[in-house]
Design an enzyme around this catalytic site. Structure first.
Site, short mmCIF file in Angstrom:
data_model
loop_
_atom_site.label_atom_id
_atom_site.label_comp_id
_atom_site.label_asym_id
_atom_site.label_seq_id
_atom_site.Cartn_x
_atom_site.Cartn_y
_atom_site.Cartn_z
N GLY A 1 0.49 1.85 -5.05
CA GLY A 1 1.62 1.39 -5.83
C GLY A 1 2.47 2.46 -6.49
O GLY A 1 3.51 2.14 -7.06
N GLU B 1 -5.58 4.31 -4.73
CA GLU B 1 -5.41 4.38 -3.28
C GLU B 1 -3.97 4.77 -2.92
O GLU B 1 -3.27 3.99 -2.25
CB GLU B 1 -5.76 3.05 -2.63
CG GLU B 1 -7.17 2.56 -2.83
CD GLU B 1 -7.37 1.15 -2.27
OE1 GLU B 1 -6.41 0.59 -1.70
OE2 GLU B 1 -8.47 0.62 -2.41
N CYS C 1 18.17 -2.03 23.27
CA CYS C 1 19.18 -3.02 23.63
C CYS C 1 19.24 -4.14 22.59
O CYS C 1 19.08 -5.32 22.91
CB CYS C 1 18.89 -3.59 25.00
SG CYS C 1 18.85 -2.36 26.31
N GLY D 1 -0.89 6.13 -0.90
CA GLY D 1 -0.59 6.43 0.49
C GLY D 1 0.77 7.08 0.58
O GLY D 1 0.89 8.29 0.72
N ARG D 2 1.80 6.26 0.46
CA ARG D 2 3.18 6.74 0.54
C ARG D 2 3.43 7.92 -0.40
O ARG D 2 4.11 8.89 -0.03
CB ARG D 2 4.10 5.58 0.18
CG ARG D 2 5.57 5.87 0.22
CD ARG D 2 6.40 4.73 -0.32
NE ARG D 2 5.74 3.43 -0.20
CZ ARG D 2 6.28 2.29 -0.62
NH1 ARG D 2 7.48 2.30 -1.16
NH2 ARG D 2 5.65 1.16 -0.50
#
Length: 414
Positions: free
Chosen positions: A253, A287, A365, A289-290
């Site tokens: 978070g 935890e 496409c 991450g980002r």
């Protein structure tokens, strides 16, 4: 059905090329001299390692940092982080094996992995039990029963925490994700009954609680208040229901600042977190991450063509949302730098857009293959490279690789 585009970047201008580190520019220009058009991620493990060191150093001794592998699972990045985190958070067997390779368990201690994720299959739960991970964050009573059955069959005990969907988190705005219907965790009103059943299950060591009720938070004071709430709620609930509390996992978070946003103040967060007093013997797991890996990555793609249609300019890439889907999926303006490449085949026209706004699109496409809209550039030519900084998280892993069957983006460690 409406087409989903990222928001317009106007009136922003592209970053100057000097915003790209020299070693990033150097490697990209070497790649541009090859036979294949460039479409690649570049990762700098030292950047991720320094971010992890700074966060870990700011936190009290009772905190543990477990990198969420889902954010970037490239083995070089995971290995670069391993010495600077307490462990990893894994949500699949592949992530578990990456984590164990980067940071094997020591001297009979549990594997330094916490496992999360909804709808865990029996094969995955079995792999987690056999790996003797530090904790499996269970999402339901049925998952706890499955863990118990597997542990008994394996002749072992599995450490588990109950993931909780709290009725209310004392935080305002989009940060709070508690108290809404979701597939994640056990709704707070159902927690007492689940705990009562879990305490009777053989082979199950219930160690505490898991939360993930905050997302992309740039407010250090709010995040510290969230941490405090998780610790205090867990202490009260464990005491009321006879749980031997040893772990409180607050999830991730911590947010990443993009253009115009104020970065998360990790020092202030650590200062406020230190005022929280978990019960003796309790570890508080984070935890991220980002937050650890966003700044360590760049996505670069060669401009295959530049063209104008009804007054609007387009830079066409050897790449797109099958490589880098984040700007469209997360509805963000993800700015670029243009890296000039001087080599160009003799005799070919070289279209260019100069001192104007361009929209950056890929090779798929579908009109949804749009990465950036209406960004002003000094010049972009066919053969130049468009480079997206801050692409180290939810980039390669988050993309739709198989659509149209184009080659996937290469990945390089700097």
């Amino acid at each position: 059905m409406s087409v989903q585009f990222p928001p317009s970047a106007a009136p922003r201008s592209a970053y100057p090329v000097e915003a790209l580190p020299e070693h990033v520019r150097g490697l990209l220009l070497r790649l541009a001299g090859g036979a294949e058009p460039v479409s690649a991620y570049l990762y700098d493990g030292a950047v991720a390692a320094e971010r992890a060191r700074a966060l870990r150093a700011a936190l009290p001794d009772w905190a543990a940092v477990h990198y969420a592998v889902k954010a970037n699972s490239f083995p070089g990045v995971v290995a670069a982080l391993a010495p600077h985190v307490d462990g990893f958070e894994a949500a699949s067997g592949t992530e578990l094996r990456l984590a164990l390779e980067a940071k094997p368990p020591r001297d009979g201690a549990p594997a330094p992995v916490v496992a999360a994720g909804p709808a865990k299959s029996v094969p995955l739960l079995t792999e987690l039990v056999r790996a003797q991970v530090a904790c499996v964050n269970a999402e339901s009573l049925l998952e706890l029963h499955r863990l118990s059955r597997i542990a008994v069959a394996e002749g072992t005990t599995v450490r588990a925490a109950l993931r909780v969907n709290p009725a209310r988190i004392p935080l305002g705005g989009s940060l709070s994700m508690g108290g809404v219907p979701t597939q994640f965790g056990v709704a707070e009103p159902d927690v007492p009954a689940v705990l009562a059943a879990a305490r009777r299950l053989p082979g199950l060591d219930l160690t505490g609680f898991h939360f993930h009720a905050a997302s992309n938070n740039l407010d250090a004071e709010a995040h510290a208040a969230y941490l405090r709430w998780c610790v205090e709620w867990s202490g009260r609930t464990a005491a009321e229901h006879g749980v031997d509390l040893r772990q409180v996992d607050i999830g991730g978070g911590i947010g990443v600042a993009f253009e115009g946003e104020k970065p998360f103040d990790v020092a202030r967060f650590g200062e406020l977190a230190a005022r929280v007093q978990p019960p003796p013997g309790v570890t508080v797991v984070l935890e991220p991450g980002r937050y650890l890996v966003t700044d360590c990555g760049w996505y670069a793609a060669e401009v295959t063509d530049v063209k104008r249609a009804y007054g609007e300019w387009y830079a066409m890439l050897r790449g797109g949302i099958h490589h880098f889907q984040l700007p469209t999926s997360w509805d963000i303006v993800h700015n670029i730098a243009v890296l000039p490449v001087e080599e160009w085949p003799a005799g070919l026209p070289r279209p260019a857009a100069e001192d104007t706004c361009v929209t950056v699109v890929g090779e798929l496409c579908t009109p949804e293959d749009t990465l950036l809209r209406d960004v002003r550039v000094d010049r972009v030519r066919a053969g130049d490279l468009v480079v997206f900084p801050c692409a180290g998280s939810y980039g390669w892993e988050f993309a739709m690789h198989s659509f149209l069957g184009h080659p996937v983006a290469a990945r390089h460690m700097l």
